[in-house]
Scaffold this motif. Sequence first.
Motif, PDB file in Angstrom:
ATOM      1  N   LYS A 107     -24.918 -10.487  -7.814  1.00  0.00           N
ATOM      2  CA  LYS A 107     -25.471  -9.684  -6.585  1.00  0.00           C
ATOM      3  C   LYS A 107     -25.714  -8.239  -6.862  1.00  0.00           C
ATOM      4  CE  LYS A 107     -19.905  -9.962  -6.360  1.00  0.00           C
ATOM      5  NZ  LYS A 107     -18.815 -10.127  -4.671  1.00  0.00           N
ATOM      6  N   TRP A 108     -26.013  -7.365  -6.711  1.00  0.00           N
ATOM      7  CA  TRP A 108     -26.545  -5.684  -7.195  1.00  0.00           C
ATOM      8  C   TRP A 108     -25.896  -4.682  -5.838  1.00  0.00           C
ATOM      9  CZ3 TRP A 108     -28.623 -10.089  -9.051  1.00  0.00           C
ATOM     10  CH2 TRP A 108     -28.515 -10.207 -10.144  1.00  0.00           C
ATOM     11  N   LEU A 109     -25.207  -3.844  -6.001  1.00  0.00           N
ATOM     12  CA  LEU A 109     -25.176  -2.953  -5.486  1.00  0.00           C
ATOM     13  C   LEU A 109     -25.549  -1.293  -5.744  1.00  0.00           C
ATOM     14  CD1 LEU A 109     -23.181  -1.882  -1.993  1.00  0.00           C
ATOM     15  CD2 LEU A 109     -22.192  -0.873  -4.107  1.00  0.00           C
ATOM     16  N   HIS A 110     -26.325  -0.606  -4.086  1.00  0.00           N
ATOM     17  CA  HIS A 110     -27.008   0.684  -4.696  1.00  0.00           C
ATOM     18  C   HIS A 110     -26.816   1.299  -3.823  1.00  0.00           C
ATOM     19  CE1 HIS A 110     -30.613   2.686  -6.472  1.00  0.00           C
ATOM     20  NE2 HIS A 110     -30.082   3.692  -5.759  1.00  0.00           N
ATOM     21  N   MET A 111     -25.849   2.325  -4.129  1.00  0.00           N
ATOM     22  CA  MET A 111     -25.914   3.621  -3.245  1.00  0.00           C
ATOM     23  C   MET A 111     -27.043   4.311  -3.260  1.00  0.00           C
ATOM     24  SD  MET A 111     -24.042   1.667  -1.300  1.00  0.00           S
ATOM     25  CE  MET A 111     -23.266   3.373  -0.173  1.00  0.00           C
ATOM     26  N   ASP A 121     -31.881  -9.757 -14.883  1.00  0.00           N
ATOM     27  CA  ASP A 121     -30.417 -10.309 -15.127  1.00  0.00           C
ATOM     28  C   ASP A 121     -29.601  -9.294 -15.354  1.00  0.00           C
ATOM     29  OD1 ASP A 121     -32.138 -10.782 -16.932  1.00  0.00           O
ATOM     30  OD2 ASP A 121     -30.960 -12.707 -17.563  1.00  0.00           O
ATOM     31  N   ARG A 122     -29.781  -8.693 -16.581  1.00  0.00           N
ATOM     32  CA  ARG A 122     -28.922  -7.551 -17.449  1.00  0.00           C
ATOM     33  C   ARG A 122     -29.203  -6.795 -16.939  1.00  0.00           C
ATOM     34  NH1 ARG A 122     -32.508 -10.035 -20.318  1.00  0.00           N
ATOM     35  NH2 ARG A 122     -33.789  -7.854 -21.307  1.00  0.00           N
ATOM     36  N   GLU A 123     -29.194  -6.002 -15.763  1.00  0.00           N
ATOM     37  CA  GLU A 123     -29.025  -4.560 -15.141  1.00  0.00           C
ATOM     38  C   GLU A 123     -27.464  -5.050 -14.450  1.00  0.00           C
ATOM     39  OE1 GLU A 123     -29.955  -2.459 -13.203  1.00  0.00           O
ATOM     40  OE2 GLU A 123     -32.171  -2.809 -14.710  1.00  0.00           O
ATOM     41  N   PRO A 124     -27.483  -3.422 -14.751  1.00  0.00           N
ATOM     42  CA  PRO A 124     -25.267  -3.375 -14.339  1.00  0.00           C
ATOM     43  C   PRO A 124     -25.600  -3.511 -12.859  1.00  0.00           C
ATOM     44  CG  PRO A 124     -26.485  -1.359 -15.791  1.00  0.00           C
ATOM     45  CD  PRO A 124     -27.290  -3.015 -15.233  1.00  0.00           C
ATOM     46  N   PRO A 125     -24.480  -4.132 -12.408  1.00  0.00           N
ATOM     47  CA  PRO A 125     -24.026  -4.637 -10.612  1.00  0.00           C
ATOM     48  C   PRO A 125     -24.516  -3.616 -10.132  1.00  0.00           C
ATOM     49  CG  PRO A 125     -21.962  -4.645 -12.080  1.00  0.00           C
ATOM     50  CD  PRO A 125     -22.694  -4.726 -13.104  1.00  0.00           C
ATOM     51  N   GLY A 163     -27.486  18.109  -5.427  1.00  0.00           N
ATOM     52  CA  GLY A 163     -28.341  16.809  -4.960  1.00  0.00           C
ATOM     53  C   GLY A 163     -28.005  15.621  -6.033  1.00  0.00           C
ATOM     54  N   ALA A 164     -28.586  14.782  -6.559  1.00  0.00           N
ATOM     55  CA  ALA A 164     -27.410  13.508  -6.835  1.00  0.00           C
ATOM     56  C   ALA A 164     -28.212  13.068  -7.811  1.00  0.00           C
ATOM     57  CB  ALA A 164     -27.590  12.638  -5.303  1.00  0.00           C
ATOM     58  N   VAL A 165     -27.234  12.276  -9.116  1.00  0.00           N
ATOM     59  CA  VAL A 165     -27.687  12.053  -9.890  1.00  0.00           C
ATOM     60  C   VAL A 165     -27.423   9.901 -10.625  1.00  0.00           C
ATOM     61  CG1 VAL A 165     -27.035  12.255 -13.458  1.00  0.00           C
ATOM     62  CG2 VAL A 165     -27.065  13.991 -11.910  1.00  0.00           C
ATOM     63  N   ALA A 166     -28.055   9.607 -10.632  1.00  0.00           N
ATOM     64  CA  ALA A 166     -27.526   7.868 -10.744  1.00  0.00           C
ATOM     65  C   ALA A 166     -27.163   7.917 -11.667  1.00  0.00           C
ATOM     66  CB  ALA A 166     -29.315   7.831 -10.571  1.00  0.00           C
ATOM     67  N   ARG A 167     -25.866   6.623 -10.908  1.00  0.00           N
ATOM     68  CA  ARG A 167     -25.113   6.315 -12.345  1.00  0.00           C
ATOM     69  C   ARG A 167     -24.990   4.978 -12.493  1.00  0.00           C
ATOM     70  NH1 ARG A 167     -20.222   9.785 -12.592  1.00  0.00           N
ATOM     71  NH2 ARG A 167     -18.883   7.849 -10.894  1.00  0.00           N
ATOM     72  N   ASP A 168     -24.974   4.115 -13.895  1.00  0.00           N
ATOM     73  CA  ASP A 168     -25.015   3.236 -13.547  1.00  0.00           C
ATOM     74  C   ASP A 168     -23.276   2.382 -13.456  1.00  0.00           C
ATOM     75  OD1 ASP A 168     -27.615   1.969 -13.105  1.00  0.00           O
ATOM     76  OD2 ASP A 168     -28.068   1.280 -15.204  1.00  0.00           O
ATOM     77  N   GLU A 169     -22.924   1.540 -12.885  1.00  0.00           N
ATOM     78  CA  GLU A 169     -21.301   1.006 -12.884  1.00  0.00           C
ATOM     79  C   GLU A 169     -20.938  -0.664 -13.476  1.00  0.00           C
ATOM     80  OE1 GLU A 169     -18.747   3.145 -13.459  1.00  0.00           O
ATOM     81  OE2 GLU A 169     -19.821   5.442 -12.670  1.00  0.00           O
ATOM     82  N   THR A 170     -20.039  -0.888 -13.183  1.00  0.00           N
ATOM     83  CA  THR A 170     -20.025  -2.236 -13.627  1.00  0.00           C
ATOM     84  C   THR A 170     -18.816  -2.747 -12.779  1.00  0.00           C
ATOM     85  OG1 THR A 170     -17.847  -2.118 -14.206  1.00  0.00           O
ATOM     86  CG2 THR A 170     -20.207  -2.590 -16.142  1.00  0.00           C
ATOM     87  N   GLU A 171     -18.191  -2.178 -11.785  1.00  0.00           N
ATOM     88  CA  GLU A 171     -17.214  -2.854 -10.746  1.00  0.00           C
ATOM     89  C   GLU A 171     -17.014  -1.587  -9.158  1.00  0.00           C
ATOM     90  OE1 GLU A 171     -15.925  -1.807 -13.818  1.00  0.00           O
ATOM     91  OE2 GLU A 171     -15.688   0.165 -12.745  1.00  0.00           O
ATOM     92  N   THR A 190     -15.522   9.386  -6.022  1.00  0.00           N
ATOM     93  CA  THR A 190     -15.962   8.673  -5.820  1.00  0.00           C
ATOM     94  C   THR A 190     -15.305   7.500  -5.496  1.00  0.00           C
ATOM     95  OG1 THR A 190     -17.899   9.282  -7.117  1.00  0.00           O
ATOM     96  CG2 THR A 190     -18.249   7.019  -6.209  1.00  0.00           C
ATOM     97  N   GLY A 191     -15.544   6.815  -4.241  1.00  0.00           N
ATOM     98  CA  GLY A 191     -14.690   5.539  -3.870  1.00  0.00           C
ATOM     99  C   GLY A 191     -13.749   5.454  -2.742  1.00  0.00           C
TER     100      GLY A 191
END
Length: 560
Positions: A286-290, A324-328, A338-346, A400-401
């Motif tokens: 599963k993956w989440l994109h905000m 399948d190797r994309e951060p979740p 504006g906004a800057v994209a950032r990958d996270e794991t949890e 963030t959260g």
Amino acid sequence: MIVETNVIIPVSDGHGLRANVFRPAEGGPHPVLMSLGIYGKDIHFADGYELPWKKLQTLNPAIIDEGSSGRYLRWEKIDPERWVPDGYVVIAVDGRGSGQSPGYLDPFSPRETQDYYDAIEWAAAQPWSSGKVGLIGISYLSIKQWQVAALRPPHLAAICPWEGGSDLYRDWSHHGGILSNSFPTAWLPRQVLPNQHGNAQTHHRDRETGQTTTGPALSDDLLHANRADHVGDLLQHPLDDAWYRQRSPELGRIEVPLFSAGNWGGCGLHLRGNIEGFCRAGAKDKWLHMHIGTHFESFYLPAYIARQKRFFAHFLKGEANGWDREPPIRLEIRSPDGAVARDETEWPLARTDWQRHYLDAAAQSLSTDAPIAAASATFIAMGDGLSFLTAPFAEATEFTGPVTARLWIASSTTDADIFATLRLFAPDGSEVVFAGASDIEPVARGWLRASHRKLDAAMSTTVRPYHSHDEIQKLEPGQPYLLDVEIWPTSIVCPAGYRLALTLQGRDYEAAGVSGRILHNHEHDRPRAEFDGRTTIFTGPGHESHLLLPHIPSQPGATP
């Protein structure tokens, strides 16, 4: 591609849905991408939603280009011309009682969800199908994905719910136990009823045939009898009872791979449910994109389509494309610029420094230092309320959260509604607001009816309260009560010199250009005798009201 219109899909009670099927002209079998909704599969985007269409063309001038004529573009659905060439069958289904599908129109109902299950299994059995079905779509088409995935259709292979709630009570109808009435009230006559099957008065026409998009005309009496009273149902069910549970999925039953995409500016509809769905789904993949922006733009922008295609290519076609190797988790971190994209794991982020910012009623301030003296402040519920401000930030500071306001309050009546708004102010005192899914939005919003303050201990966490909404506990006027207000998750970088503010009111926040599409002002749900009183906030020793904020250290991996 081959285009088949009004294909009949038989469902388990003997009725039939109507669908448009777009499939490659050669080869096969192919995986299927499906959507089911009640907005009309035959209404062109530009005809049904003229203003969003014009804005989308401005944001994405290539929405019609050499890759697509735009002929089959529909509101909140994928463009078949951009997907069929990649080897997918695209199916758009009119839900029961809508468009060309006859039957009883009952939005979000269990019968409608069972129909979706049946449609998935029908598609999997067709000779042009590989037997793998994926679901994709926005809003209503997203909510239906959560619902049907929990039924576990055997041939459902992946879902992509884009900006759509996963709990009909908490995300759609009652925010903190307060009826969200203006959106459903406006949504039904604007988007649903013109598409009801048999509506002879509809203004919608199929560009291909020139005919109405709603099938053979029915009498007004029969048309009315053929639909549920959705707003009336919401009014009749003020608690999270069996009616809602039948319309909200058991998220833990969802085991297919999922790509959940929510909007930081989706307060009141298109934010919380995407995060809760991601966190609580039983799927191991599963993956989440905000993301940011309006409700519809990201879904159609090339960079987001590319991610949708990689997800489905991996799970529907078996392509070894690295998905399948994309951060979740991918988060678009907001700032005034504006906004800057950032990958996270949890989620929430493990490195979060949970900060308590204490309210001081005397100074109307927010500080990480608890006030040494007890104080209180009172506001008229239907007035401008009270605002508590931080000092200017010395450096850029990210939050963030999830956000929680723990408040000690008293009411002059037997109940009170708390509307908690997190706001950002520039050094010159102007408020920073953002283009959101449905409105111009502040940083975050939260709601709670004091009589719904009971927590579900099993579902609540230390950073996100979860209210049971299974009984009404009235207040004794003048008596202090502790409320844990869930403020919907957010992401904001506060530049140096900026301030955060928590505004508390007894009505919807409308200021600084914030529009009021999602409001909570139904007189049946909020009689003035009970909700137009005076609310008192207590702070300091014995009543330490505070705001719990998810501070993210500037260095990734820093110790909380």
